[in-house]
Design a protein around this motif. Sequence first.
Motif, PDB file in Angstrom:
ATOM      1  N   TYR A 319       9.605  10.243  24.457  1.00 61.99           N
ATOM      2  CA  TYR A 319       9.134   8.520  24.831  1.00 61.99           C
ATOM      3  C   TYR A 319      10.356   9.178  26.473  1.00 61.99           C
ATOM      4  O   TYR A 319       9.178   9.056  27.971  1.00 61.99           O
ATOM      5  N   ARG A 320      10.605   9.219  26.720  1.00 64.66           N
ATOM      6  CA  ARG A 320      11.430   9.295  27.563  1.00 64.66           C
ATOM      7  C   ARG A 320      10.694  10.461  29.456  1.00 64.66           C
ATOM      8  O   ARG A 320      10.256   9.857  30.473  1.00 64.66           O
ATOM      9  N   GLN A 321      10.240  11.873  28.032  1.00 63.64           N
ATOM     10  CA  GLN A 321       9.363  12.513  28.668  1.00 63.64           C
ATOM     11  C   GLN A 321       8.023  11.573  29.530  1.00 63.64           C
ATOM     12  O   GLN A 321       7.466  12.043  30.358  1.00 63.64           O
ATOM     13  N   TRP A 322       7.299  11.227  28.809  1.00 63.65           N
ATOM     14  CA  TRP A 322       6.170  10.396  28.661  1.00 63.65           C
ATOM     15  C   TRP A 322       6.178   9.229  30.086  1.00 63.65           C
ATOM     16  O   TRP A 322       5.388   9.526  30.766  1.00 63.65           O
ATOM     17  N   ILE A 323       6.556   8.628  29.316  1.00 63.80           N
ATOM     18  CA  ILE A 323       7.214   7.609  31.053  1.00 63.80           C
ATOM     19  C   ILE A 323       7.708   8.155  31.841  1.00 63.80           C
ATOM     20  O   ILE A 323       7.299   7.243  33.243  1.00 63.80           O
ATOM     21  N   THR A 324       8.901   8.942  32.194  1.00 68.76           N
ATOM     22  CA  THR A 324       9.387   9.531  33.285  1.00 68.76           C
ATOM     23  C   THR A 324       7.871  10.414  33.683  1.00 68.76           C
ATOM     24  O   THR A 324       8.197  10.435  35.509  1.00 68.76           O
ATOM     25  N   HIS A 325       7.716  10.954  33.388  1.00 72.40           N
ATOM     26  CA  HIS A 325       6.256  11.597  33.950  1.00 72.40           C
ATOM     27  C   HIS A 325       5.136  10.857  34.405  1.00 72.40           C
ATOM     28  O   HIS A 325       4.763  10.742  35.937  1.00 72.40           O
ATOM     29  N   LYS A 326       5.158   9.567  33.969  1.00 72.90           N
ATOM     30  CA  LYS A 326       4.150   8.306  34.312  1.00 72.90           C
ATOM     31  C   LYS A 326       4.257   7.261  35.139  1.00 72.90           C
ATOM     32  O   LYS A 326       3.391   7.454  36.011  1.00 72.90           O
ATOM     33  N   LEU A 327       5.736   7.475  35.838  1.00 66.25           N
ATOM     34  CA  LEU A 327       6.075   6.555  36.532  1.00 66.25           C
ATOM     35  C   LEU A 327       6.739   7.871  37.880  1.00 66.25           C
ATOM     36  O   LEU A 327       6.866   6.564  38.719  1.00 66.25           O
ATOM     37  N   ALA A 328       7.148   8.310  37.337  1.00 66.13           N
ATOM     38  CA  ALA A 328       7.627   9.521  38.405  1.00 66.13           C
ATOM     39  C   ALA A 328       7.169  10.622  38.745  1.00 66.13           C
ATOM     40  O   ALA A 328       6.956  11.456  40.416  1.00 66.13           O
ATOM     41  N   GLY A 329       7.348  11.758  37.928  1.00 64.10           N
ATOM     42  CA  GLY A 329       7.046  12.977  37.625  1.00 64.10           C
ATOM     43  C   GLY A 329       5.157  14.105  38.473  1.00 64.10           C
ATOM     44  O   GLY A 329       4.859  13.721  39.507  1.00 64.10           O
ATOM     45  N   TYR A 330       4.636  12.355  38.240  1.00 62.94           N
ATOM     46  CA  TYR A 330       3.145  11.849  38.706  1.00 62.94           C
ATOM     47  C   TYR A 330       3.535  12.113  40.499  1.00 62.94           C
ATOM     48  O   TYR A 330       2.440  13.032  41.316  1.00 62.94           O
ATOM     49  N   GLN A 331       3.523  11.246  40.730  1.00 66.09           N
ATOM     50  CA  GLN A 331       3.954  10.818  42.377  1.00 66.09           C
ATOM     51  C   GLN A 331       4.219  12.829  42.959  1.00 66.09           C
ATOM     52  O   GLN A 331       4.141  12.858  43.864  1.00 66.09           O
TER      53      GLN A 331
END
Lengths: 380, 273
Positions: A319-331
Amino acid sequence: MRTMGLAAIDELVAVLDGAGYEVFGPRVRDGAIVLAPISGVADLPRGVGDEQDAARYRLRDRGDDRLFGYAAAAQGLKPVLFPSDELLVRIRKTPIGFDLEEPEAPARPRAFLGARDCDLRALAVHDTVLSSREFADKSYGQRRDGVFVVAVSCADPCGTCFCVSQGGSPKPGDGYDLALTELVDDAGHRFVVEVGSERGAEVLAQVTTAEAAESDLAAVDAQVAEATASMGRTLDTEGLPELMFAAADSPHWDTVAARCLACTNCTLVCPTCFCTSVEDSTDLSMSTTERHRVWDSCFGARFSYIHGGVVRASGKSRYRQWITHKLAGYQQQFGLSGCVGCGRCITWCPAAIDITAEAAALRASLADPETDLETAGEAR
Amino acid sequence: MTTTAVRTKPTVAVWKFASCDGCQLNLLNAEDELLEVADTVNIAYFPEATRTMLPGPYDVSLVEGSITTPEEIERIKMVREQSGVLITIGACATHGGIQALRNYADVEEYTRYVYAHPEYIETLETSTPISEHVKVDFELRGCPVDKYQLVEVIAAFAQGRRPRIPTYSVCVECKRAGNICVPVVSGEPCLGPVTQAGCGAICPSFNRGCYACFGPQDSQNCHGMADRLAALGMTNDEMVRAYRTFNATCEPFHAESMRHERARKAGAEEVEA
């Protein structure tokens, strides 16, 4: 600006069909709005609205004649342009070696009627991720090329909508050939049309339209303003990427992991999630082998399997991977957010996990580590 | 230039223990693939399908059914001794099946109700998976097994590769198929999120919730699932049954069913955390 009546929607679909497009639009199937081939107004969800909340989706009778009176459909454009199962290559054994067969581009380019601003911004994300980098995705490009978009303004956002927080708007801003705003009032049932491309202008010229009145334009502005003010949810994006990375060790991940079913639904309905797995299969006689690309998800155990072990073994880490990628990693990777605020991951999560509530809980946990970390309103 | 490796067709035996024969029937139901299966392997022992019974040993044994009698305990050892590779097929063989409901009840009482002369019945108090008695090389889940998965497993062992059997949730197949999520759209309970894929999401494809006949997915959260089922109105009694129907002996389902059984017996409205 032009306006058109209900009958002109049929004309529009016929013109697109005649121009060689396979036209997709909203339809009702199995209690939800889905994107499917259409041939005219009769196929559209006339008078159908929706109610959406975490883990809950219901259609409702609007009591009016709106064709586009629902919020985000069950899926965006992803299943059509980035299908869940795609043949990449078929290899057949021959007496002297083997034959390679690669699938052709779709015979007809696709036209989408009723795409929303969130759908188009998700499409822009896919364009960036899949087409604009060093190695372009060939099959996505084949499907994406020549797509014609008739976008529609959202008149009635639902409980899980938060596009405004993510820089979007109920009114499509970019990426369309034509954009409609549906008006239903004392002046009648009509659509105010904006042209976004030369192709759009050419198509519109073949459809019956009239000059839009000042009052129509004012009505569009009023409807969009009302929709903008009625987002069901908000996401505080102030310093969000930094916050997500800083929250990597937050105890809140345990709270969400207790609820997360690792079922993958959020990723499979997300219009920007693009992860896939490549699968080879050989028939019994070992004469034909196929290589397919199928949707995959970072919530699956095998997704992070590398030589002898699963990197993200716990639900918490996924879950941490998904939401962190979605809201931060993509940037960091692509220079844009991976979330367009369509709310699908909230509506279609069978465990009612809410990305906006989780982000808010993480923010609260960083601000005050002593705070009660249970997600407000979603406590088990 | 082509080189052709000389291969002898592997021999396959199909065995039945306590079961309904539905999984074996699914092999016969694989009509389009059956001739090719027969070309690929030598079906040496398959009483459900043919009177020809070649003596062992066999390269591959497919075992259907669970262990419910003393005689079966001895027979499965004999099967193991005669088999190169032993593959269990179906929920009975992998997790005890529906008959494992006896594990939570009094078998003597059952036999008195069912049989006019229970004194002739020699049965065990439990229904147990094959893997509790002998070494199993691969377990194929489902009630019944999916015929495409069954053919895939036979093909994999015949071709000397690992079977391509995913262990993620039913939801993956459901979404890939374009289904609308049943619990979200209707409120009907669905066990898909905790259940292993493989059936092609057949029940949700017909707007029914998943019954978990393929057993737990590799990352199941049965506890979190139960919280959601309760939110959809499921009682402790219904929860016990939902987790026991097909795969009662698998640990995560068993543990979750016991939690709700304790709550039911205590008459508590809330289950323990």
